[in-house]
Design a protein around this motif. Structure first.
Motif, PDB file in Angstrom:
ATOM      1  N   GLY A 112      49.875 -12.536  45.966  1.00 51.97           N
ATOM      2  CA  GLY A 112      49.623 -13.215  44.708  1.00 51.97           C
ATOM      3  C   GLY A 112      49.320 -12.323  43.520  1.00 51.97           C
ATOM      4  O   GLY A 112      49.088 -12.815  42.427  1.00 51.97           O
ATOM      5  N   GLU A 113      49.349 -11.000  43.721  1.00 53.20           N
ATOM      6  CA  GLU A 113      49.068 -10.041  42.640  1.00 53.20           C
ATOM      7  C   GLU A 113      50.343  -9.288  42.262  1.00 53.20           C
ATOM      8  O   GLU A 113      51.073  -8.831  43.144  1.00 53.20           O
ATOM      9  CB  GLU A 113      48.015  -9.022  43.094  1.00 53.20           C
ATOM     10  CG  GLU A 113      46.678  -9.611  43.452  1.00 53.20           C
ATOM     11  CD  GLU A 113      45.854  -9.974  42.238  1.00 53.20           C
ATOM     12  OE1 GLU A 113      45.960  -9.273  41.213  1.00 53.20           O
ATOM     13  OE2 GLU A 113      45.117 -10.968  42.317  1.00 53.20           O
ATOM     14  N   VAL A 114      50.584  -9.130  40.972  1.00 53.75           N
ATOM     15  CA  VAL A 114      51.731  -8.342  40.520  1.00 53.75           C
ATOM     16  C   VAL A 114      51.467  -6.881  40.859  1.00 53.75           C
ATOM     17  O   VAL A 114      50.410  -6.337  40.527  1.00 53.75           O
ATOM     18  CB  VAL A 114      51.964  -8.506  38.998  1.00 53.75           C
ATOM     19  CG1 VAL A 114      53.049  -7.563  38.505  1.00 53.75           C
ATOM     20  CG2 VAL A 114      52.313  -9.957  38.667  1.00 53.75           C
ATOM     21  N   ILE A 115      52.427  -6.244  41.535  1.00 49.94           N
ATOM     22  CA  ILE A 115      52.280  -4.825  41.883  1.00 49.94           C
ATOM     23  C   ILE A 115      53.307  -3.953  41.181  1.00 49.94           C
ATOM     24  O   ILE A 115      53.149  -2.739  41.115  1.00 49.94           O
ATOM     25  CB  ILE A 115      52.343  -4.598  43.412  1.00 49.94           C
ATOM     26  CG1 ILE A 115      53.667  -5.099  43.987  1.00 49.94           C
ATOM     27  CG2 ILE A 115      51.142  -5.253  44.084  1.00 49.94           C
ATOM     28  CD1 ILE A 115      53.889  -4.722  45.445  1.00 49.94           C
ATOM     29  N   GLY A 116      54.371  -4.543  40.652  1.00 46.40           N
ATOM     30  CA  GLY A 116      55.395  -3.752  39.969  1.00 46.40           C
ATOM     31  C   GLY A 116      56.608  -4.594  39.668  1.00 46.40           C
ATOM     32  O   GLY A 116      56.550  -5.822  39.653  1.00 46.40           O
ATOM     33  N   GLY A 117      57.708  -3.907  39.478  1.00 47.49           N
ATOM     34  CA  GLY A 117      58.959  -4.594  39.188  1.00 47.49           C
ATOM     35  C   GLY A 117      59.920  -3.659  38.490  1.00 47.49           C
ATOM     36  O   GLY A 117      59.665  -2.457  38.364  1.00 47.49           O
ATOM     37  N   TRP A 118      61.004  -4.211  38.042  1.00 48.12           N
ATOM     38  CA  TRP A 118      62.021  -3.410  37.359  1.00 48.12           C
ATOM     39  C   TRP A 118      62.827  -4.289  36.419  1.00 48.12           C
ATOM     40  O   TRP A 118      62.752  -5.509  36.480  1.00 48.12           O
ATOM     41  CB  TRP A 118      62.910  -2.687  38.361  1.00 48.12           C
ATOM     42  CG  TRP A 118      63.568  -3.540  39.408  1.00 48.12           C
ATOM     43  CD1 TRP A 118      62.981  -4.056  40.534  1.00 48.12           C
ATOM     44  CD2 TRP A 118      64.915  -3.973  39.439  1.00 48.12           C
ATOM     45  NE1 TRP A 118      63.898  -4.780  41.253  1.00 48.12           N
ATOM     46  CE2 TRP A 118      65.108  -4.738  40.612  1.00 48.12           C
ATOM     47  CE3 TRP A 118      66.004  -3.779  38.594  1.00 48.12           C
ATOM     48  CZ2 TRP A 118      66.324  -5.308  40.946  1.00 48.12           C
ATOM     49  CZ3 TRP A 118      67.224  -4.352  38.939  1.00 48.12           C
ATOM     50  CH2 TRP A 118      67.364  -5.096  40.107  1.00 48.12           C
ATOM     51  N   SER A 119      63.575  -3.643  35.549  1.00 46.72           N
ATOM     52  CA  SER A 119      64.361  -4.382  34.558  1.00 46.72           C
ATOM     53  C   SER A 119      65.751  -3.772  34.438  1.00 46.72           C
ATOM     54  O   SER A 119      65.983  -2.627  34.845  1.00 46.72           O
ATOM     55  CB  SER A 119      63.647  -4.370  33.197  1.00 46.72           C
ATOM     56  OG  SER A 119      63.453  -3.055  32.736  1.00 46.72           O
ATOM     57  N   PHE A 120      66.641  -4.559  33.841  1.00 48.01           N
ATOM     58  CA  PHE A 120      68.036  -4.151  33.715  1.00 48.01           C
ATOM     59  C   PHE A 120      68.675  -4.997  32.622  1.00 48.01           C
ATOM     60  O   PHE A 120      68.369  -6.189  32.517  1.00 48.01           O
ATOM     61  CB  PHE A 120      68.736  -4.437  35.050  1.00 48.01           C
ATOM     62  CG  PHE A 120      69.951  -3.615  35.303  1.00 48.01           C
ATOM     63  CD1 PHE A 120      71.217  -4.146  35.118  1.00 48.01           C
ATOM     64  CD2 PHE A 120      69.833  -2.311  35.740  1.00 48.01           C
ATOM     65  CE1 PHE A 120      72.350  -3.398  35.361  1.00 48.01           C
ATOM     66  CE2 PHE A 120      70.953  -1.552  35.992  1.00 48.01           C
ATOM     67  CZ  PHE A 120      72.214  -2.103  35.802  1.00 48.01           C
ATOM     68  N   PRO A 121      69.569  -4.413  31.807  1.00 40.95           N
ATOM     69  CA  PRO A 121      70.270  -5.249  30.820  1.00 40.95           C
ATOM     70  C   PRO A 121      70.999  -6.385  31.525  1.00 40.95           C
ATOM     71  O   PRO A 121      71.482  -6.213  32.653  1.00 40.95           O
ATOM     72  CB  PRO A 121      71.267  -4.291  30.166  1.00 40.95           C
ATOM     73  CG  PRO A 121      70.700  -2.934  30.405  1.00 40.95           C
ATOM     74  CD  PRO A 121      69.991  -3.013  31.722  1.00 40.95           C
ATOM     75  N   LYS A 122      71.072  -7.534  30.909  1.00 43.65           N
ATOM     76  CA  LYS A 122      71.688  -8.698  31.549  1.00 43.65           C
ATOM     77  C   LYS A 122      73.113  -8.398  32.002  1.00 43.65           C
ATOM     78  O   LYS A 122      73.519  -8.802  33.084  1.00 43.65           O
ATOM     79  CB  LYS A 122      71.681  -9.896  30.610  1.00 43.65           C
ATOM     80  CG  LYS A 122      72.237 -11.138  31.279  1.00 43.65           C
ATOM     81  CD  LYS A 122      72.159 -12.335  30.393  1.00 43.65           C
ATOM     82  CE  LYS A 122      72.785 -13.518  31.102  1.00 43.65           C
ATOM     83  NZ  LYS A 122      72.884 -14.661  30.227  1.00 43.65           N
ATOM     84  N   ASP A 123      73.873  -7.692  31.221  1.00 43.70           N
ATOM     85  CA  ASP A 123      75.238  -7.333  31.592  1.00 43.70           C
ATOM     86  C   ASP A 123      75.209  -5.955  32.240  1.00 43.70           C
ATOM     87  O   ASP A 123      75.032  -4.948  31.555  1.00 43.70           O
ATOM     88  CB  ASP A 123      76.133  -7.318  30.358  1.00 43.70           C
ATOM     89  CG  ASP A 123      77.589  -7.050  30.687  1.00 43.70           C
ATOM     90  OD1 ASP A 123      77.888  -6.617  31.824  1.00 43.70           O
ATOM     91  OD2 ASP A 123      78.438  -7.274  29.813  1.00 43.70           O
ATOM     92  N   PRO A 124      75.378  -5.865  33.572  1.00 46.58           N
ATOM     93  CA  PRO A 124      75.273  -4.569  34.251  1.00 46.58           C
ATOM     94  C   PRO A 124      76.317  -3.559  33.791  1.00 46.58           C
ATOM     95  O   PRO A 124      76.136  -2.360  33.949  1.00 46.58           O
ATOM     96  CB  PRO A 124      75.452  -4.918  35.731  1.00 46.58           C
ATOM     97  CG  PRO A 124      76.117  -6.240  35.752  1.00 46.58           C
ATOM     98  CD  PRO A 124      75.706  -6.941  34.493  1.00 46.58           C
ATOM     99  N   TYR A 125      77.402  -4.015  33.189  1.00 44.29           N
ATOM    100  CA  TYR A 125      78.417  -3.084  32.699  1.00 44.29           C
ATOM    101  C   TYR A 125      77.966  -2.378  31.426  1.00 44.29           C
ATOM    102  O   TYR A 125      78.572  -1.421  30.992  1.00 44.29           O
ATOM    103  CB  TYR A 125      79.740  -3.812  32.466  1.00 44.29           C
ATOM    104  CG  TYR A 125      80.304  -4.362  33.750  1.00 44.29           C
ATOM    105  CD1 TYR A 125      80.793  -3.516  34.744  1.00 44.29           C
ATOM    106  CD2 TYR A 125      80.307  -5.734  33.993  1.00 44.29           C
ATOM    107  CE1 TYR A 125      81.287  -4.016  35.931  1.00 44.29           C
ATOM    108  CE2 TYR A 125      80.802  -6.238  35.184  1.00 44.29           C
ATOM    109  CZ  TYR A 125      81.291  -5.370  36.142  1.00 44.29           C
ATOM    110  OH  TYR A 125      81.773  -5.868  37.328  1.00 44.29           O
ATOM    111  N   LYS A 126      76.870  -2.853  30.835  1.00 45.73           N
ATOM    112  CA  LYS A 126      76.340  -2.228  29.626  1.00 45.73           C
ATOM    113  C   LYS A 126      75.055  -1.473  29.925  1.00 45.73           C
ATOM    114  O   LYS A 126      74.265  -1.206  29.042  1.00 45.73           O
ATOM    115  CB  LYS A 126      76.093  -3.295  28.559  1.00 45.73           C
ATOM    116  CG  LYS A 126      77.371  -3.962  28.113  1.00 45.73           C
ATOM    117  CD  LYS A 126      77.116  -5.002  27.071  1.00 45.73           C
ATOM    118  CE  LYS A 126      78.428  -5.644  26.669  1.00 45.73           C
ATOM    119  NZ  LYS A 126      78.244  -6.749  25.776  1.00 45.73           N
ATOM    120  N   ALA A 127      74.846  -1.141  31.200  1.00 52.13           N
ATOM    121  CA  ALA A 127      73.639  -0.407  31.592  1.00 52.13           C
ATOM    122  C   ALA A 127      73.606   0.933  30.871  1.00 52.13           C
ATOM    123  O   ALA A 127      74.626   1.550  30.625  1.00 52.13           O
ATOM    124  CB  ALA A 127      73.620  -0.197  33.096  1.00 52.13           C
TER     125      ALA A 127
END
Length: 147
Positions: A112-127
């Protein structure tokens, strides 16, 4: 006939307006609150899942980039369940360097505790550079430099 049609249309408007919003699970609600506190606007919940973190996940090339942008040591969560909640958000730092209007953010929670995460542009071809980013849009080099 005309009055029946008007009555039917009004009834449809009333029923549509009374539609109950889908409630978020506890983990999704916690993750949503966490992201909103970071200043992100939730556009939609796109996925909710969980993973039992195993040793093989630590060496799997598919996870390698993700582990390198975490504020936690993944080995400390081996044999524990990690909730995975993914949102499409607006107002994320990646939008300033990408021409995407929204960003996909994945939040990891344990017990129930946030420990992390990650993000990415919605369009993976524009990473931007081919990798994933920390939950707040930092590169692997930026995250690793802080550790």
């Amino acid at each position: 006939m005309r009055s029946s049609l008007i009555l039917l249309v009004c009834l449809l408007f009333i029923l549509t307006g009374c539609k109950e919003d889908k409630q978020l699970s506890g983990d999704a609600s916690t993750a949503s609150d966490y992201l909103e506190n970071m200043g992100y606007e939730i556009v939609s919940l796109t996925r909710e899942d969980s993973i039992l973190l195993q040793e093989h996940h630590l060496t799997d090339p598919g996870y390698e980039q993700i582990w390198k942008v975490q504020p936690f040591k993944p080995a400390s969560y081996v044999d524990e369940e990690i909730a995975v909640v993914e949102f499409e958000v607006d107002n994320h730092p990646l939008e300033e360097v990408s021409d995407e209007k929204t960003t996909i953010v994945t939040v990891y929670l344990n017990k129930g505790e946030v420990i992390g995460g990650w993000s990415f542009p919605k369009d993976p071809y524009k990473a931007l550079g081919g990798g994933v980013y920390s939950i707040d849009g930092r590169t692997m080099e930026e995250v690793q430099g802080e550790k």
